[in-house]
Write a protein that holds these residues in place. Structure first.
Motif, short mmCIF file in Angstrom:
data_model
loop_
_atom_site.label_atom_id
_atom_site.label_comp_id
_atom_site.label_asym_id
_atom_site.label_seq_id
_atom_site.Cartn_x
_atom_site.Cartn_y
_atom_site.Cartn_z
N MET A 182 -43.21 -80.44 45.11
CA MET A 182 -42.67 -80.02 43.84
C MET A 182 -42.78 -78.50 43.73
SD MET A 182 -44.13 -83.00 41.35
CE MET A 182 -43.15 -82.43 40.01
N PRO A 183 -41.82 -77.87 43.09
CA PRO A 183 -41.84 -76.41 42.98
C PRO A 183 -42.92 -75.93 42.01
CG PRO A 183 -39.99 -77.30 41.77
CD PRO A 183 -40.62 -78.46 42.50
N ILE A 184 -43.47 -74.77 42.29
CA ILE A 184 -44.41 -74.14 41.35
C ILE A 184 -43.67 -73.03 40.62
CG2 ILE A 184 -46.48 -74.73 42.67
CD1 ILE A 184 -46.49 -71.82 43.67
N ASN A 185 -44.27 -72.58 39.53
CA ASN A 185 -43.67 -71.54 38.69
C ASN A 185 -42.28 -71.95 38.21
OD1 ASN A 185 -45.99 -70.05 39.09
ND2 ASN A 185 -45.11 -68.78 40.68
N THR A 186 -42.13 -73.23 37.92
CA THR A 186 -40.87 -73.79 37.45
C THR A 186 -41.16 -74.73 36.29
OG1 THR A 186 -40.01 -73.73 39.70
CG2 THR A 186 -38.85 -75.13 38.14
N ASN A 187 -40.40 -74.63 35.23
CA ASN A 187 -40.56 -75.52 34.08
C ASN A 187 -39.97 -76.88 34.44
OD1 ASN A 187 -40.67 -76.80 31.65
ND2 ASN A 187 -39.49 -75.29 30.52
N LEU A 188 -40.85 -77.85 34.64
CA LEU A 188 -40.42 -79.21 35.00
C LEU A 188 -40.52 -80.17 33.83
CD1 LEU A 188 -42.28 -79.41 38.43
CD2 LEU A 188 -39.87 -78.92 38.05
N CYS A 189 -40.60 -79.65 32.64
CA CYS A 189 -40.83 -80.46 31.46
C CYS A 189 -39.55 -81.17 31.01
CB CYS A 189 -41.37 -79.59 30.33
SG CYS A 189 -41.96 -80.55 28.95
N LYS A 190 -39.16 -82.14 31.80
CA LYS A 190 -37.99 -82.95 31.48
C LYS A 190 -38.34 -84.40 31.75
CE LYS A 190 -34.62 -79.41 32.37
NZ LYS A 190 -35.03 -78.36 33.27
N ASN A 191 -37.89 -85.28 30.89
CA ASN A 191 -38.17 -86.69 31.08
C ASN A 191 -37.19 -87.29 32.09
OD1 ASN A 191 -40.16 -86.54 29.16
ND2 ASN A 191 -38.84 -87.21 27.50
N LYS A 192 -37.73 -88.11 32.97
CA LYS A 192 -36.92 -88.86 33.92
C LYS A 192 -37.16 -90.33 33.63
CE LYS A 192 -35.63 -85.22 36.16
NZ LYS A 192 -34.32 -84.70 36.04
N PHE A 193 -36.10 -91.10 33.57
CA PHE A 193 -36.22 -92.51 33.29
C PHE A 193 -35.92 -93.31 34.54
CE2 PHE A 193 -35.42 -90.42 29.31
CZ PHE A 193 -36.33 -91.03 28.46
N VAL A 194 -36.80 -94.28 34.84
CA VAL A 194 -36.67 -95.11 36.03
C VAL A 194 -36.66 -96.57 35.57
CG1 VAL A 194 -37.76 -95.78 38.20
CG2 VAL A 194 -37.93 -93.42 37.39
#
Length: 68
Positions: A1-13
């Protein structure tokens, strides 16, 4: 996973007949172990906070308007 990146998104599975919501943690580092500049960290945290609130608001809206 990338660092210094805003990953605040919901993923639905979908799994069997259920939907699971996942969210990755955002990891930020300068890579040198030094103390963060307060303004830089503030700007990053504001961006992450806005993304988190947007995701939460979207989910609440979906729950309120769900006709099932």
């Amino acid at each position: 996973m990338p660092i210094n990146t805003n990953l605040c998104k919901n993923k639905f599975v979908k799994h069997h007949e259920k939907t699971i919501m996942l969210q990755a943690a955002s990891i930020y580092t300068q890579g040198n172990g030094e103390k963060w500049d307060a303004k830089k960290m503030f700007d990053i945290m504001i961006e992450v906070s806005k993304s988190s609130l947007k995701a939460l608001g979207s989910e609440i809206f979906n729950q309120i308007t769900n006709n099932e």
